[in-house]
Design an enzyme around this catalytic site. Structure first.
Site, PDB file in Angstrom:
ATOM      1  N   THR A 262       0.822  -1.215   0.000  1.00 42.30           N
ATOM      2  CA  THR A 262       0.000   0.000   0.000  1.00 42.30           C
ATOM      3  C   THR A 262       0.859   1.269   0.000  1.00 42.30           C
ATOM      4  OG1 THR A 262      -0.468  -0.509   2.316  1.00 42.30           O
ATOM      5  CG2 THR A 262      -2.267  -0.786   0.797  1.00 42.30           C
TER       6      THR A 262
ATOM      7  N   GLN B 243       1.826 -12.764  -0.041  1.00 42.43           N
ATOM      8  CA  GLN B 243       0.465 -12.902  -0.537  1.00 42.43           C
ATOM      9  C   GLN B 243       0.235 -11.941  -1.707  1.00 42.43           C
ATOM     10  OE1 GLN B 243      -0.913 -12.016   3.679  1.00 42.43           O
ATOM     11  NE2 GLN B 243      -2.488 -13.456   3.052  1.00 42.43           N
TER      12      GLN B 243
ATOM     13  N   HIS C 238      -0.034 -16.398  -3.804  1.00 42.03           N
ATOM     14  CA  HIS C 238      -1.258 -16.043  -4.529  1.00 42.03           C
ATOM     15  C   HIS C 238      -0.985 -15.783  -6.007  1.00 42.03           C
ATOM     16  CE1 HIS C 238      -3.411 -14.714  -0.589  1.00 42.03           C
ATOM     17  NE2 HIS C 238      -3.439 -16.014  -0.768  1.00 42.03           N
TER      18      HIS C 238
ATOM     19  N   CYS D 234      -5.115 -23.942 -24.465  1.00 42.24           N
ATOM     20  CA  CYS D 234      -3.976 -24.842 -24.766  1.00 42.24           C
ATOM     21  C   CYS D 234      -2.951 -24.879 -23.627  1.00 42.24           C
ATOM     22  CB  CYS D 234      -3.304 -24.431 -26.079  1.00 42.24           C
ATOM     23  SG  CYS D 234      -2.324 -22.913 -25.949  1.00 42.24           S
TER      24      CYS D 234
ATOM     25  N   CYS E 212      -4.598 -15.866 -26.633  1.00 39.90           N
ATOM     26  CA  CYS E 212      -3.456 -16.697 -27.027  1.00 39.90           C
ATOM     27  C   CYS E 212      -3.406 -16.807 -28.557  1.00 39.90           C
ATOM     28  CB  CYS E 212      -3.667 -18.062 -26.398  1.00 39.90           C
ATOM     29  SG  CYS E 212      -2.472 -19.305 -26.833  1.00 39.90           S
TER      30      CYS E 212
ATOM     31  N   SER F 253       0.728  -7.931   6.983  1.00 31.27           N
ATOM     32  CA  SER F 253      -0.367  -8.854   6.682  1.00 31.27           C
ATOM     33  C   SER F 253      -1.228  -9.001   7.913  1.00 31.27           C
ATOM     34  CB  SER F 253       0.152 -10.232   6.280  1.00 31.27           C
ATOM     35  OG  SER F 253      -0.940 -11.125   6.139  1.00 31.27           O
TER      36      SER F 253
ATOM     37  N   ASN G   5       2.501  -4.912  11.925  1.00 31.72           N
ATOM     38  CA  ASN G   5       1.279  -4.685  11.154  1.00 31.72           C
ATOM     39  C   ASN G   5       0.455  -3.590  11.821  1.00 31.72           C
ATOM     40  OD1 ASN G   5      -0.295  -5.633   8.855  1.00 31.72           O
ATOM     41  ND2 ASN G   5      -1.828  -6.247  10.354  1.00 31.72           N
TER      42      ASN G   5
HETATM   43 ZN   LIG Z   1      -3.716 -21.146 -26.327  1.00 31.06          ZN
END
Ligand SMILES: [Zn+2]
Length: 262
Positions: free
Chosen positions: A33, A107, A125, A136, A158, A198, A223
């Protein structure tokens, strides 16, 4: 917190870090932040003011309506790609180069730890570095794709025509197995965990400090908000990571300078 109290706590945390042989950091939105990145999952970030997360940021919603997802994430992509690491990110680099820090578990999806120069970063994450084709399963670098997306606003596709999805973990999506295993491994191996920015509200990260304590590690929490592991921690500093982390890294910087002069 009063500044005298903070100074005491900083000193205690420094001692723990100086005595640690193998430390790991766990970071969340609070470290990004100050770099201008809104908290991806926080209801107060503004990101959710006009949309219901379940309508755009789940895997199902993404597959059904990718344009809605990309409309929503547009400002976040723009901010994130332009963002620069702050003093807290740099402090962790210092602790890794000249101190006991072995890994950063984060995270955050913004890649700011890597941009700052942290060598071992575990992104539980996901991240905005790559994208995966949902048809694909080809994986492509995200930067050129995002550049085009920011210019046109069109859903990235893609070469096969399939929709490209950023390698971030959406709501309800399984966490990346390898990253989670690496995070657990680093936690178990460490003798100190530093939680920075966190609130540990998410199950994906919240159990790691508990695991650290169970395996005998010391625990420092920096924190702004209280966390559910504060009671387990050796030191809790309720302040901004941007103010505190450089102070925690200072002894390693000084040691480094003394070494250079010797
Ligand atoms: Zn693809």
């Amino acid at each position: 917190m009063r500044s005298e109290l903070v100074a005491d706590l900083v000193e205690r945390a420094q001692e723990l870090l100086l005595n640690a042989r193998r430390a790991v950091a766990l970071t969340g939105a609070g470290i990004s932040t100050p770099s201008g990145i809104p908290d991806f999952r926080s209801p107060t970030s503004g990101l959710w003011q006009h949309v219901d997360p379940m309508q755009v940021a789940t895997l199902y919603a993404f597959q059904q309506r990718p344009q809605d997802f990309y409309d929503w994430i547009h400002p976040l992509v723009e901010t994130t790609l332009a963002a620069r690491p702050n003093a807290a990110h740099h402090a962790l680099v210092e602790m890794e180069s000249h101190g006991p820090l072995r890994a950063v578990i984060t995270q955050n999806i913004d890649m700011l730890h890597s941009k700052a120069g942290s060598q071992r970063v575990i992104e539980i994450h996901g991240h905005l570095r790559e994208m995966t084709c949902l048809r694909c399963y080809d994986i492509v670098p995200a930067a050129p794709v995002f550049q085009q997306f920011l210019a046109t606003g069109e859903v990235p596709r893609c070469h096969c025509g399939g929709v490209l999805k950023p390698n971030v973990i959406l709501f309800g999506e399984q966490l990346p197995v390898r990253a989670v295993q690496a995070a657990k491994h680093e936690t178990i191996q460490s003798d100190l965990m530093l939680v920075a920015g966190s609130s540990l509200e998410l199950a994906s990260a919240g159990y790691l400090p508990i695991l650290a304590r169970q395996t005998g590690a010391r625990l420092i929490v920096v924190n702004l908000e209280p966390t559910h592991v504060d009671e387990l921690a050796d030191v809790v500093i309720r302040a901004d990571v941007v103010d505190i982390l450089p102070r925690l890294a200072a002894p390693f910087q000084e040691a480094d300078q003394a070494w250079d002069q010797a």
